[in-house]
Design a protein around this motif. Structure first.
Motif, PDB file in Angstrom:
ATOM      1  N   THR A 191      -6.337   1.360  -6.346  1.00  0.00           N
ATOM      2  CA  THR A 191      -5.580   0.208  -5.865  1.00  0.00           C
ATOM      3  C   THR A 191      -5.082   0.294  -4.473  1.00  0.00           C
ATOM      4  O   THR A 191      -5.152  -0.727  -3.699  1.00  0.00           O
ATOM      5  N   ALA A 192      -4.704   1.481  -4.054  1.00  0.00           N
ATOM      6  CA  ALA A 192      -4.441   1.739  -2.584  1.00  0.00           C
ATOM      7  C   ALA A 192      -5.566   1.509  -1.886  1.00  0.00           C
ATOM      8  O   ALA A 192      -5.588   0.653  -0.716  1.00  0.00           O
TER       9      ALA A 192
ATOM     10  N   PHE B 157       3.494   1.758  -1.375  1.00  0.00           N
ATOM     11  CA  PHE B 157       4.261   2.061  -2.760  1.00  0.00           C
ATOM     12  C   PHE B 157       3.308   2.118  -3.859  1.00  0.00           C
ATOM     13  O   PHE B 157       3.788   2.170  -4.826  1.00  0.00           O
ATOM     14  N   VAL B 158       2.118   2.198  -3.642  1.00  0.00           N
ATOM     15  CA  VAL B 158       1.246   2.210  -4.853  1.00  0.00           C
ATOM     16  C   VAL B 158       0.678   3.735  -4.992  1.00  0.00           C
ATOM     17  O   VAL B 158       0.182   4.205  -4.111  1.00  0.00           O
ATOM     18  N   ASP B 159       0.588   4.299  -6.057  1.00  0.00           N
ATOM     19  CA  ASP B 159       0.192   5.470  -6.448  1.00  0.00           C
ATOM     20  C   ASP B 159      -1.399   5.602  -6.884  1.00  0.00           C
ATOM     21  O   ASP B 159      -1.987   6.563  -6.728  1.00  0.00           O
ATOM     22  N   THR B 160      -1.767   4.683  -7.498  1.00  0.00           N
ATOM     23  CA  THR B 160      -3.139   4.624  -8.112  1.00  0.00           C
ATOM     24  C   THR B 160      -4.089   4.503  -6.642  1.00  0.00           C
ATOM     25  O   THR B 160      -4.193   3.598  -6.103  1.00  0.00           O
ATOM     26  N   PRO B 161      -5.159   5.638  -6.480  1.00  0.00           N
ATOM     27  CA  PRO B 161      -5.793   5.617  -5.500  1.00  0.00           C
ATOM     28  C   PRO B 161      -6.817   4.444  -5.273  1.00  0.00           C
ATOM     29  O   PRO B 161      -6.943   3.858  -4.344  1.00  0.00           O
TER      30      PRO B 161
ATOM     31  N   TYR C 176       0.804  -1.049  -0.091  1.00  0.00           N
ATOM     32  CA  TYR C 176      -0.093  -0.096  -0.005  1.00  0.00           C
ATOM     33  C   TYR C 176       0.691   1.216   0.104  1.00  0.00           C
ATOM     34  O   TYR C 176       0.581   2.010  -0.850  1.00  0.00           O
TER      35      TYR C 176
ATOM     36  N   ARG D 247      -8.411   3.257   4.958  1.00  0.00           N
ATOM     37  CA  ARG D 247      -7.013   3.713   4.779  1.00  0.00           C
ATOM     38  C   ARG D 247      -6.311   3.696   6.129  1.00  0.00           C
ATOM     39  O   ARG D 247      -6.553   4.487   7.149  1.00  0.00           O
TER      40      ARG D 247
END
Length: 175
Positions: free
Chosen positions: A42-43, A36-40, A34, A115
């Motif tokens: 996907t996060a 390292f993920v930039d796509t909201p 989580y 989150r």
């Protein structure tokens, strides 16, 4: 000493612990991904899956704990197994509390994805590290000391880090 809580001839505690350990460990792995993920979207998915894995792992740990306590209470007082068992059980209690704090912080977070905050991530990572220590202690109880396995167990066998021989003859000092 053999386990006092068995199902079909096998110790219940030892059968149950892989589930919470796997769920809680995987929740932490999802937390790390989580980060390292930039796509909201996907996060959000990673955060939500970690949340539910953590909730399931805590429940699994609570289900496994009474069976471990039953086995712990049967260990004779004054043995190394009793002190290792106490560290194992208390450590696991603290580990579950840390995961529960992380879960509560996530539940309190705004939005449906739960989150994790920095505090929630820190709690889960510390809990994960503690689970590694308590898991090793559990292995020491079962594999080295024979707790839950054999009535002829050597409940005062030396630490596996200090001696190859369960009787303390091989490498030197005994802890």
């Amino acid at each position: 000493m053999e386990s006092r809580a068995k199902a079909l001839g096998h110790p219940i505690h030892q059968m149950l612990i892989p589930f919470p350990f796997g769920l809680l460990s995987t929740a932490v792995i999802f937390d790390i991904i989580y980060l390292f993920v930039d796509t909201p979207s996907t996060a959000d998915t990673l955060a939500l899956v970690a949340f539910w894995m953590m909730a399931s792992g805590i429940i699994g740990g609570l289900v496994a704990a009474p069976f471990g306590l039953i086995d712990y209470l049967a260990i004779p007082t004054g043995t190394r197994a009793k002190s290792v068992g106490l560290l194992h059980g208390v450590g696991n209690l603290f580990m579950l509390v840390l995961f529960a704090v992380s879960l509560w912080l996530r539940y309190s977070a705004p939005g449906p994805a739960h989150r994790p905050s920095t505090a929630a991530l820190a709690a889960s990572i510390v809990a994960f590290l503690l689970a590694g220590v308590t898991g090793w202690l559990g292995g020491e109880l079962v594999d080295r000391l024979g707790v839950g396995v054999d009535d002829g167990a050597h409940l005062n066998a030396p630490n596996s880090l200090t001696s190859d021989d369960a009787h303390g003859d091989a490498r030197g000092s005994v802890i």
